[in-house]
Design a protein around this motif. Structure first.
Motif, mmCIF file in Angstrom:
data_model
loop_
_atom_site.group_PDB
_atom_site.id
_atom_site.type_symbol
_atom_site.label_atom_id
_atom_site.label_comp_id
_atom_site.label_asym_id
_atom_site.label_seq_id
_atom_site.Cartn_x
_atom_site.Cartn_y
_atom_site.Cartn_z
ATOM 1 N N ALA A 111 6.287 -15.030 18.382
ATOM 2 C CA ALA A 111 6.328 -15.341 16.876
ATOM 3 C C ALA A 111 5.816 -14.334 16.119
ATOM 4 N N ASP A 112 4.968 -13.611 16.423
ATOM 5 C CA ASP A 112 4.332 -12.409 15.767
ATOM 6 C C ASP A 112 5.430 -11.318 15.918
ATOM 7 N N GLU A 113 6.154 -11.095 16.641
ATOM 8 C CA GLU A 113 7.238 -10.217 16.773
ATOM 9 C C GLU A 113 8.263 -10.511 15.981
ATOM 10 N N GLY A 142 10.888 -26.553 19.991
ATOM 11 C CA GLY A 142 11.343 -27.564 19.236
ATOM 12 C C GLY A 142 10.573 -28.604 18.513
ATOM 13 N N ASP A 143 9.051 -28.285 18.214
ATOM 14 C CA ASP A 143 8.191 -29.096 17.527
ATOM 15 C C ASP A 143 7.864 -28.445 16.228
ATOM 16 N N GLU A 144 8.089 -29.033 14.988
ATOM 17 C CA GLU A 144 8.035 -28.274 13.881
ATOM 18 C C GLU A 144 6.570 -27.984 13.827
ATOM 19 N N ASP A 145 5.667 -28.873 13.957
ATOM 20 C CA ASP A 145 4.253 -28.506 13.546
ATOM 21 C C ASP A 145 3.755 -27.283 14.453
ATOM 22 N N HIS A 146 4.307 -27.220 15.657
ATOM 23 C CA HIS A 146 3.948 -25.789 16.753
ATOM 24 C C HIS A 146 4.569 -24.711 15.965
ATOM 25 N N GLY A 172 2.596 -19.464 10.563
ATOM 26 C CA GLY A 172 1.363 -19.487 9.631
ATOM 27 C C GLY A 172 1.844 -19.319 8.214
ATOM 28 N N ASP A 173 0.762 -18.584 7.499
ATOM 29 C CA ASP A 173 1.361 -18.495 5.951
ATOM 30 C C ASP A 173 1.902 -17.003 5.872
#
Length: 278
Positions: A134-136, A183-187, A193-194
């Motif tokens: 995700a960071d990438e 596939g989990d929106e909250d994850h 993050g922001d």
């Protein structure tokens, strides 16, 4: 918080992932069974002519080629360059140019803010360390650019398939996270993050109606889909477990089958788009 990763172990894990996705015939799965997913993600992400687009974990280009068809300039990056042969053929059939480059989704070889749109269609979800991936995605997307992701859900058919195979598979390496969490929106919200805004999600289903029976799907899947092939290889010396997995995968397809003339299954996925903060 970014997880500390053992670099030697990570190299070995990535080598296994590369080999796994080179097994079977994933391009036929992507191009023949789920062809509508790439165009849907491209449309949801608002790709426009002239956009600089990166397709992460692109495979054979099921999102990269539809993005190029819009007139965007597209780079398809994947850990498994063996898939690029089919990808180049796929692009050529559609008359578009795509740049194909080997790359690890957790350490993309691009400068910060290089791309207007960063996509991944059931690709980055299989990177073992979710936060690094995700960071990438965020790093290589320009400020105000778009991130678009399409991932199988934990509750859907593919989530159930991985749960079905888990008892037969080797234990996951330390720190590796289940793919279907993407596939989990909250994850995914927590991963991004922001650093993003305007995050939008929707759940949809793909209808798979290419197989006459649940058993026919299971037989195809065990020869075409890399992760399933790898599990069967793990238990190859135990015929009873092989037969049990055959039965379990056939029963899985039968549970989802709602067809009357052939097997028809609905596979749920999550489409997520967001904008990186300016």
């Amino acid at each position: 918080m970014t997880q500390t990763i053992d670099t030697t172990a990570d190299r070995a894990l990535k080598a296994k992932h590369r080999a796994m996705w080179a097994l079977g015939d994933y391009p036929s799965v992507a191009i023949e069974l789920i062809p509508e997913l790439g165009p849907e993600l491209v449309a949801a992400s608002g790709v426009r002519p002239g956009d600089r687009v990166l397709d992460v974990a692109a495979g054979a280009g099921n999102a990269a080629v539809p993005a190029a068809l819009t007139g965007a300039r597209v780079v398809a990056s994947d850990l498994t360059p063996e898939l690029f042969v089919a990808g180049r053929e796929f692009a050529a059939r559609h008359g578009v140019d795509v740049e194909w480059e080997e790359g690890d989704a957790e350490a993309l070889p691009y400068d910060d803010g290089t791309f207007d749109v960063v996509l991944s269609c059931i690709g980055v979800m299989f990177a073992p360390h979710h936060q690094q991936a995700a960071d990438e995605l965020v790093r290589v997307c320009r400020p105000g650019g778009t991130i678009g992701l399409l991932s199988w859900t934990p509750q859907g058919f593919v989530g159930d398939m991985f749960r079905t195979m888990k008892p037969y598979a080797p234990p996951p390496p330390p720190g590796a996270q289940p793919a279907v969490l993407w596939g989990d929106e909250d994850h995914v919200r927590a991963l991004l993050g922001d650093r993003v805004t305007d995050l939008v999600t929707r759940r949809q289903t793909l209808t798979c109606d290419r197989f006459p029976t649940p058993a026919a799907w299971a037989e195809y899947w065990k020869t075409a889909y890399g992760p399933t092939i790898a599990v069967y290889r793990h238990i190859a010396d135990d015929p009873e477990r092989v037969a049990a997995l055959d039965r379990d995968l056939t029963a899985l397809a039968a549970r989802f089958d709602h067809g009357t003339d052939g097997t028809v299954m609905d596979w749920e996925y999550l489409v997520l788009t967001a904008r990186t903060r300016s």
